[in-house]
Design a protein around this motif. Structure first.
Motif, PDB file in Angstrom:
ATOM      1  N   ALA A 127      46.159  41.720  43.348  1.00  0.00           N
ATOM      2  CA  ALA A 127      46.173  42.707  42.266  1.00  0.00           C
ATOM      3  C   ALA A 127      45.367  42.384  40.975  1.00  0.00           C
ATOM      4  O   ALA A 127      44.494  42.971  40.364  1.00  0.00           O
ATOM      5  CB  ALA A 127      47.437  42.639  41.780  1.00  0.00           C
ATOM      6  N   SER A 158      45.579  49.920  43.817  1.00  0.00           N
ATOM      7  CA  SER A 158      46.460  49.824  44.671  1.00  0.00           C
ATOM      8  C   SER A 158      46.187  49.603  46.183  1.00  0.00           C
ATOM      9  O   SER A 158      46.713  48.990  46.936  1.00  0.00           O
ATOM     10  CB  SER A 158      47.846  50.718  44.727  1.00  0.00           C
ATOM     11  N   THR A 161      44.005  46.281  46.440  1.00  0.00           N
ATOM     12  CA  THR A 161      45.171  45.204  46.607  1.00  0.00           C
ATOM     13  C   THR A 161      45.859  45.336  47.894  1.00  0.00           C
ATOM     14  O   THR A 161      45.900  43.999  48.518  1.00  0.00           O
ATOM     15  CB  THR A 161      46.327  45.240  45.333  1.00  0.00           C
ATOM     16  N   TRP A 218      40.522  51.782  49.345  1.00  0.00           N
ATOM     17  CA  TRP A 218      40.022  51.967  47.878  1.00  0.00           C
ATOM     18  C   TRP A 218      38.732  52.708  47.788  1.00  0.00           C
ATOM     19  O   TRP A 218      38.329  52.832  46.399  1.00  0.00           O
ATOM     20  CB  TRP A 218      40.128  50.603  47.381  1.00  0.00           C
TER      21      TRP A 218
END
Length: 257
Positions: A127, A158, A161, A218
């Motif tokens: 993160a 998110s 991560t 992502w």
């Protein structure tokens, strides 16, 4: 169905807690853990700086701090994959695995605890790595940065991560299967950086493989027919991670060491 007696349940709970504590202790005391995470974070910022400078010159086709800040995640995940392998193979390389199995003979529990310990350590590191790239890119781009919506930032961070955490888990599982650090690293990096991209360019089925599924988490494809969505990518990569862990635990349970 016969209920599990309370003392037995308490014993299992204590064993699980003890196994997790032991695996966490080993992981955080391993110098390679922090060297690998620190190196991955440093490389991520260096690449982000390079991509941001390219963005200022108009060479990236975008001035989005999210896209530029996370462009290096595909390369940074190499460090996280290596960490996953090291977490599994360090005991084999150092000959400590027999001591571990003497202290915790329940192999399935021990390896499951190792995977959970890896996730606990890697989650905040992943993160921070993802967020630092976006923040750094925002600072370098300055007023030229394209507007960002909170939903886009939260979703991308998110997703990045989750991609790093899940690929690290796959690395741990493959490391437990192969039991040799160099061999496992060569196999995984060869797949993520050579075989995976080649397959992606030549067959539509490749979009369901771990590297493409992680990428979709992502950096979703815009309006591309048949493209994997972030939600689908999350499900696919999670499924790959679970399957690899189950295979690793099953093999670990059956073999001598």
């Amino acid at each position: 169905m016969t209920a599990v007696p309370a003392p037995a349940a308490r014993t299992r709970g204590r064993d699980a807690a003890r196994a997790l504590a032991a695996e966490l202790s080993k992981l955080v005391s391993l110098p390679a853990t922090w060297l690998t995470l620190g190196g991955a974070a440093a490389v991520n910022l260096i690449l982000t700086f390079a991509f941001a400078l390219a963005g200022l010159r108009g060479a990236t086709g975008t001035t989005s701090a999210v896209d530029i800040g996370l462009a290096s995640i595909g390369y940074t995940q190499a460090g996280f994959v290596v960490l996953g392998v090291l977490a599994a193979c360090s005991e084999y390389d150092g000959g400590q695995i027999r001591t571990t199995l003497t202290a915790m003979p329940r192999r399935a529990l021990q390896l499951t605890a190792k995977h959970l310990a890896v996730v606990i350590v890697v989650l905040p590191a992943a993160a921070i790595t993802a967020a630092s790239g976006v923040v750094f890119a925002t600072g370098v781009l300055g007023d030229t940065a394209a507007p960002m919506t909170p939903d886009r930032v939260a979703g991308a961070l998110s997703g990045a991560t989750g991609c790093l955490v899940l690929t690290t888990s796959i690395g741990t599982a493959v490391g437990a299967l192969v039991r040799r650090t160099l061999a496992a690293v060569v196999v995984l990096l060869g797949y993520f950086f050579v075989a995976g991209p080649l397959l992606r360019d030549h067959t539509p089925v490749a979009r369901y493989l771990p590297d493409s599924a992680g990428f979709a988490l992502w950096f979703p494809a815009a309006d591309e027919a048949g493209a994997v969505t972030p939600a689908q990518g999350a499900l696919l990569l999670t499924a790959w991670a679970i399957v690899s862990i189950v295979v690793a635990v099953s093999a670990y349970h059956r073999r001598d060491v």
